[in-house]
Design a protein around this motif. Structure first.
Motif, short mmCIF file in Angstrom:
data_model
loop_
_atom_site.label_atom_id
_atom_site.label_comp_id
_atom_site.label_asym_id
_atom_site.label_seq_id
_atom_site.Cartn_x
_atom_site.Cartn_y
_atom_site.Cartn_z
N SER A 76 9.38 -46.69 -2.44
CA SER A 76 9.41 -47.70 -3.50
C SER A 76 8.33 -48.76 -3.28
CB SER A 76 10.79 -48.34 -3.58
OG SER A 76 11.23 -48.74 -2.30
N GLU A 92 12.69 -47.39 1.93
CA GLU A 92 11.98 -48.42 1.17
C GLU A 92 10.49 -48.11 1.05
OE1 GLU A 92 13.19 -50.78 -0.58
OE2 GLU A 92 15.25 -50.43 0.06
N HIS A 139 8.71 -51.63 -7.85
CA HIS A 139 9.38 -51.24 -6.61
C HIS A 139 10.67 -50.47 -6.91
CE1 HIS A 139 10.97 -51.90 -2.44
NE2 HIS A 139 12.12 -51.80 -3.11
N GLU A 140 11.51 -51.07 -7.74
CA GLU A 140 12.80 -50.44 -8.03
C GLU A 140 12.60 -49.12 -8.79
OE1 GLU A 140 15.33 -51.31 -6.53
OE2 GLU A 140 14.65 -53.27 -5.83
N HIS A 143 12.19 -46.36 -6.42
CA HIS A 143 13.46 -45.77 -5.97
C HIS A 143 13.94 -44.73 -6.99
CE1 HIS A 143 14.31 -48.15 -2.45
NE2 HIS A 143 14.26 -49.29 -3.10
ZN ZN Z 1 14.07 -51.26 -2.41
#
Ligand code: ZN
Length: 714
Positions: free
Chosen positions: A532, A529, A502-503, A506
């Protein structure tokens, strides 16, 4: 993490040619000797001098940086030429570079390397920074120039990126009170100053409770815990001067595995209580009164602008547009989520009864018995899965995915060629796989340490823009994995692996940016969001599984049966996950829609959850007294719903890949993904960008399917 929301002014001397020399002199004088203000040196277009940063320099650097930027602002505001895009908007985009540099260090010292000394400086600077921002956002002359450019552009539209910067800049000033009269402006600034002090107090209180409620275990209290967990708990205890004991710290990464595996119910209750009582202990570090004060001030502030409530003001430039749309989505999913909790509790109670445990499921039992149900129903042992999830391999897997979708190549930079702030931080160079073109650097700070905030996050030290020549991207990922004993691999849970992806999503969103101006880098909260969250999906693709999810000792790939089980189990415990999240998101929204006069936070939380029919067997993911997303700043205030909003897009976009010929690695869909969903950032209206990718708006059905909930009839 660094807000570039108010970008201001080029060096005064570029604009005011007449006083150029004077300006330059003043500028040089301010810049002297403070490393935090200085231009970044070395290869890769210069990188932050993390090895030289010192808390002692922060106060001076921030103060000088603010002064410099205000000089730049004044120069723009007082320009004697008629306002144009170049001398006003572009000049603002270019300004504030020294302070931006300081904030890179400031961000590290606040999130990665916090210390009591820094927190003192931070508390002292918070009101000054807020005052500084107000000075810009309430600069009348500046706003009149922006307004003039904006109004002219309504007659004669500019090229699309220029037009969008103008629109966003104008809107932001308007939303921040630029159209207010003098009296109201003054109050507006006072409120912001008070708020920023409260935000700092709020987060320091949470940090205090995270650091000061450690549960120490003795040898006979380790039942159910894994060897690696015990080892690291022993190390943390001995680091804290408690040799021979085992420390359960008051953070999610310690609490969660402990509650999942510990057989000691009393200790589970204690660890649970410590964690969910952060900021709510009725002592000097209690946040309830602070929250009430924050809500009152927020309401008063948007009231000055003519809005009924904070949510209405906040959501106007979000993809959801208004609180009603956000509430509608949440309440559509809520009944299915809580109904699923009931089923989960029934399943767990059955297991508890079969084991002869003679208990009724309480919140500190949820994770423990859910794990038992998982093992029984899906025969899936989280600890077995962990054996195939090594941090190093997961990192390689992310690089592979970035290579397939974005055509990126990651190469470790030579040790010590790029300064880092801690020996654990590693750096890679990102280039284009074919052309070798340099794109940027990726910093990874993987391990938990004292003074580092909990959770995982991504940030940039420099973003990509082209209006003053193309800049490279310096992006970072930060997590709180438990540092292994020397020579051991870091084994992580499936959830943590997902967060890691997820990160990284980003970070890819930062690297892929193709925008001209810094303002267009800005994230739209309920949209940012999405990218990500979407990237998480590649963790369970076959190519990743077969190449990178290999056993840490034998090197054999994870067995297909286990993968099937993981996939089958992905809808498992969705009642818990969705409900604990939605409870937080709903409370966030409802707190800001409520009348804050005489509000009792504790009572409000309890009563609202009752009204919603919150199952008693689980808590909110973030209870109000430690809901940092919402009260340690304004980043996620009335915006926590955004994760689900983004999740609707995520599920819907995943189906676009699933339906494609090449699946998740389909070149055609991947190209569209990069072109419309990643590269434009905020240079394009998110709803429009999504339509270009998908050919239509997102639908909720895919999300319900993903979570194993019944799909509502439309
Ligand atoms: Zn996030």
């Amino acid at each position: 993490m660094i807000s570039k929301s108010i970008k201001v002014a080029v060096l005064g001397c570029i604009i005011l040619l007449t006083s150029c020399k004077e300006e330059q002199k003043k500028y040089d004088k301010l810049m002297t000797n403070n490393i935090l203000l200085q231009e970044w040196e070395g290869s890769y277009q210069g990188t932050p001098a993390f090895d030289k940063m010192d808390v002692a320099d922060v106060k001076e650097a921030v103060e000088k940086g603010m002064k410099l930027q205000l000089q730049e602002i004044d120069a723009i505001a007082n320009n004697e030429h008629d306002p144009t895009f170049e001398n006003t908007i572009a000049a603002m985009e270019s300004a504030g570079k020294p302070l931006d540099r300081v904030f890179t260090y400031y961000g590290i010292m606040s999130s990665n390397m916090s210390s009591p000394e820094f927190r003192e400086v931070q508390a002292e600077l918070a009101p000054k920074l807020s005052e500084f921002r107000s000075k810009i956002s309430q600069n009348e002359k500046l706003f009149q120039r922006i307004k003039a450019v904006y109004e002219a552009s309504q007659e004669n539209p500019l090229e699309s990126q220029e037009q969008r910067v103008v629109d966003l800049t104008y809107k932001q000033f308007e939303m921040n009170g630029a159209n207010l009269d003098t009296e109201k402006k003054k109050r507006y600034a006072e409120i912001n100053k008070e708020l920023s002090t409260l935000y700092t107090k709020f987060s320091n209180n949470v940090l205090h409770d995270e650091e000061n409620y450690v549960t120490y275990l003795t040898n006979d209290q380790l039942g159910g815990l894994s060897d690696s967990f015990i080892k690291s708990a022993a190390k943390i205890a001995s680091d804290k001067g408690q040799d021979g004991k085992y420390a359960i710290t008051n953070t999610r990464s310690s609490m969660d595995p402990f509650l999942t595996y510990s057989t000691n119910r009393d200790l589970r209750e204690q660890v649970w209580t410590n964690y969910y009582a952060r900021g709510d202990n009725g002592d000097d570090y209690d946040n309830n009164k602070i929250i009430a004060e924050i809500l009152k001030l927020r309401k008063e502030r948007v009231g000055l602008l003519g809005y009924d409530n904070y949510a209405q003001w906040r959501l106007q430039d979000r993809m959801a547009k208004n609180p009603e749309n956000a509430m509608e989505l949440m309440l559509k999913v809520w009944p299915a989520a809580t109904a699923r909790v009931k089923e989960e509790v029934t399943d767990m109670q059955k297991v508890a009864n079969e084991l002869g445990d003679n208990i009724t499921i309480e919140p500190w039992d949820y994770r423990y018995y859910a794990e038992k149900v998982r093992q029984k129903k899906y025969d899936l042992d989280s600890d077995e899965v962990k054996q195939y999830l090594q941090l190093d391999k997961l990192t390689e897997a992310m690089f592979f995915v970035a290579g397939e979708l974005f055509n990126y190549k990651f190469t470790p930079v030579e040790e010590s060629s790029v300064p880092v702030f801690h020996e654990d931080v590693k750096v890679w160079e990102v280039t284009d796989k074919d052309s070798g073109k340099h794109i940027g650097l990726w910093y990874l700070d993987p391990y938990a340490r004292e003074g580092k905030r909990s959770g995982a996050w991504a940030t940039t030290y420099r973003s990509s823009t082209t209006f003053e020549g193309a800049t490279n991207v310096l992006a970072s990922n930060n997590s709180n994995f438990v540092k292994p004993a020397p020579g051991e691999s870091v084994l992580v849970s499936w959830d943590d692996a997902t967060t890691f992806f997820h990160e990284f999503g980003h970070a890819l969103h930062f690297f892929a940016a193709d925008v001209k101006y810094p303002t267009l880098q800005g994230g739209v909260r309920d949209y940012t969001e999405f990218q990500s969250q979407l990237l998480e999906r590649w963790l369970s693709t076959d190519k990743v599984i077969n190449q990178f999810l290999v056993h840490h000792e034998t090197g054999t790939p994870i067995p297909t049966e286990l993968v099937e089980k993981i996939k089958k189990a992905s809808t498992f415990n969705q009642g818990f996950g969705t409900t604990e999240y939605l409870a937080s998101a709903l409370i966030d929204m409802k707190l800001h829609l409520a009348d804050p006069t005489n509000i009792d936070i504790d009572k409000f939380e309890r009563e609202t959850l009752d009204e919603l029919g919150m199952p008693k067997e689980l808590p909110m993911r973030h209870r109000t007294p430690h809901f940092g997303h919402v009260f340690s700043g304004e980043g996620y205030a009335t915006a926590y719903y955004g994760y689900m909003w983004a999740d609707v897009l995520t599920s819907d976009a995943s189906e676009a890949f699933r339906e494609a010929e090449g699946g998740f690695y389909d070149k055609n869909v991947a190209d569209k993904l990069v072109m419309y969903l990643f590269a434009p950032r905020n240079a394009m209206d998110p709803a429009e960008a999504y339509r270009k990718f998908r050919g239509r708006d997102a639908k909720i059905e895919a999300l319900m399917r993903d979570r194993g909930f019944p799909v509502p009839k439309s």
